[in-house]
Design an enzyme around this catalytic site. Structure first.
Site, PDB file in Angstrom:
ATOM      1  N   ARG A   8     -54.791  14.840  25.703  1.00  0.00           N
ATOM      2  CA  ARG A   8     -55.623  15.154  24.544  1.00  0.00           C
ATOM      3  C   ARG A   8     -54.795  15.072  23.275  1.00  0.00           C
ATOM      4  O   ARG A   8     -53.560  14.996  23.323  1.00  0.00           O
ATOM      5  CB  ARG A   8     -56.241  16.552  24.677  1.00  0.00           C
ATOM      6  CG  ARG A   8     -55.192  17.649  24.816  1.00  0.00           C
ATOM      7  CD  ARG A   8     -55.810  19.014  25.008  1.00  0.00           C
ATOM      8  NE  ARG A   8     -54.777  20.042  25.107  1.00  0.00           N
ATOM      9  CZ  ARG A   8     -55.010  21.340  25.059  1.00  0.00           C
ATOM     10  NH1 ARG A   8     -56.243  21.775  24.921  1.00  0.00           N
ATOM     11  NH2 ARG A   8     -54.021  22.206  25.146  1.00  0.00           N
ATOM     12  N   GLY A  61     -38.365  10.697  24.608  1.00  0.00           N
ATOM     13  CA  GLY A  61     -39.762  10.738  24.202  1.00  0.00           C
ATOM     14  C   GLY A  61     -39.938  11.388  22.838  1.00  0.00           C
ATOM     15  O   GLY A  61     -39.291  12.395  22.523  1.00  0.00           O
ATOM     16  N   ASP A  82     -42.302  13.135  21.739  1.00  0.00           N
ATOM     17  CA  ASP A  82     -42.797  14.513  21.818  1.00  0.00           C
ATOM     18  C   ASP A  82     -41.659  15.494  22.089  1.00  0.00           C
ATOM     19  O   ASP A  82     -41.611  16.584  21.504  1.00  0.00           O
ATOM     20  CB  ASP A  82     -43.888  14.631  22.879  1.00  0.00           C
ATOM     21  CG  ASP A  82     -43.449  14.144  24.257  1.00  0.00           C
ATOM     22  OD1 ASP A  82     -42.445  13.403  24.362  1.00  0.00           O
ATOM     23  OD2 ASP A  82     -44.127  14.501  25.244  1.00  0.00           O
ATOM     24  N   GLY A 104     -50.828  13.594  23.069  1.00  0.00           N
ATOM     25  CA  GLY A 104     -50.241  13.821  24.379  1.00  0.00           C
ATOM     26  C   GLY A 104     -50.937  13.006  25.454  1.00  0.00           C
ATOM     27  O   GLY A 104     -51.823  12.192  25.177  1.00  0.00           O
TER      28      GLY A 104
END
Length: 251
Positions: free
Chosen positions: A12, A96, A98, A9
């Site tokens: 982190r 994206g 994610d 991310g």
């Protein structure tokens, strides 16, 4: 086969180690400490495969590749359809990775109309239909980014802290509660849109580092539909890893 899942991310790295469908271990790693991650995994079965989602940029991708030079990393990219989810973006590849992984994870967990909320550095609020169609969503600055934007764009506000309050009575409280109101308002607006579109009850899956901060600020009607889940991106990656293993076993 042991599979390492990596969710890189903006701030982190989150990771999980799987052996088939079984989660052996999971954790969080600061990017400054990536070189030590292979040693952390040493007590567990040797990593045989790596599946990763990266929104942190090419420098982090290079760091991760250097941690396991003998293993190619399979980088997740958004596609038109995968694992029961159909991508409604006009250009599916622009979504994206994610968000795509989170949608896949959400679909595996619930087959109802869902609002998939990832509350991190940015907050995304994505609509997923009961038939697995990603309808679209919104991206807004996360809690920290909102506060930092005010600090950068004004002469005197700075970054004061403050408690949640019905009526803010200090600058710190006004900034904190304003940011939380904006975030919960974005969720409420998308919830209303999806409810009107589907004509059915909508559940909210909330994940990410600011989930605990945002959840108490949601209106009661939304709180009643809320499901908190940690590491939704990793759940999506796990779903894909398991599907790949099943396909290899049946080949």
């Amino acid at each position: 086969m042991s599979c390492l899942l990596l969710d890189a991310g903006n701030t982190r790295l989150k990771w999980a180690l799987l052996d088939g469908p079984h989660w052996l271990a999971q954790g969080v790693c600061a990017y400054a400490e990536l070189a030590g991650l292979p040693a952390q995994l040493a007590p567990w079965p040797a990593v045989q495969r790596i599946l990763a989602c990266n929104v942190a940029g090419p420098a982090v991708a290079k760091q991760l590749a250097a941690c396991w030079p003998a293993l190619p990393i399979a980088w997740l990219k958004s596609s038109a359809a995968q694992a029961g989810v159909r991508n409604g973006y006009l250009r599916p590849e622009q979504l994206g990775a994610d968000r795509w992984a989170a949608l896949i994870g959400a679909r595996a967990l619930r087959q109802t109309d869902l609002l998939v909320v990832m509350a991190g550095t940015a907050m995304t609020v994505d609509a997923l239909s009961s038939t697995g169609e990603f309808l679209g969503g919104v991206i807004v600055p996360g809690f920290r980014l909102m506060r930092e934007a005010l600090a950068r764009g004004t002469a005197d506000l700075g970054l004061p802290d403050g408690a949640t309050a019905t009526f803010a009575r200090s600058t710190g409280e006004a900034i904190v509660n304003g940011a939380l109101a904006a975030l919960s308002g974005a969720i409420a607006q998308q919830y209303a849109q999806l409810s009107a579109y589907s004509g059915r009850s909508v559940q909210i899956l909330l994940s990410g580092g600011d989930a605990a901060r945002i959840a108490p600020c949601l209106p009661p009607a939304l709180a009643a539909q809320l499901i908190r889940i940690d590491n939704l991106v990793l759940h999506g990656l796990a779903q894909l890893a398991q599907r790949d293993s099943n396909q290899e076993a049946s080949a």
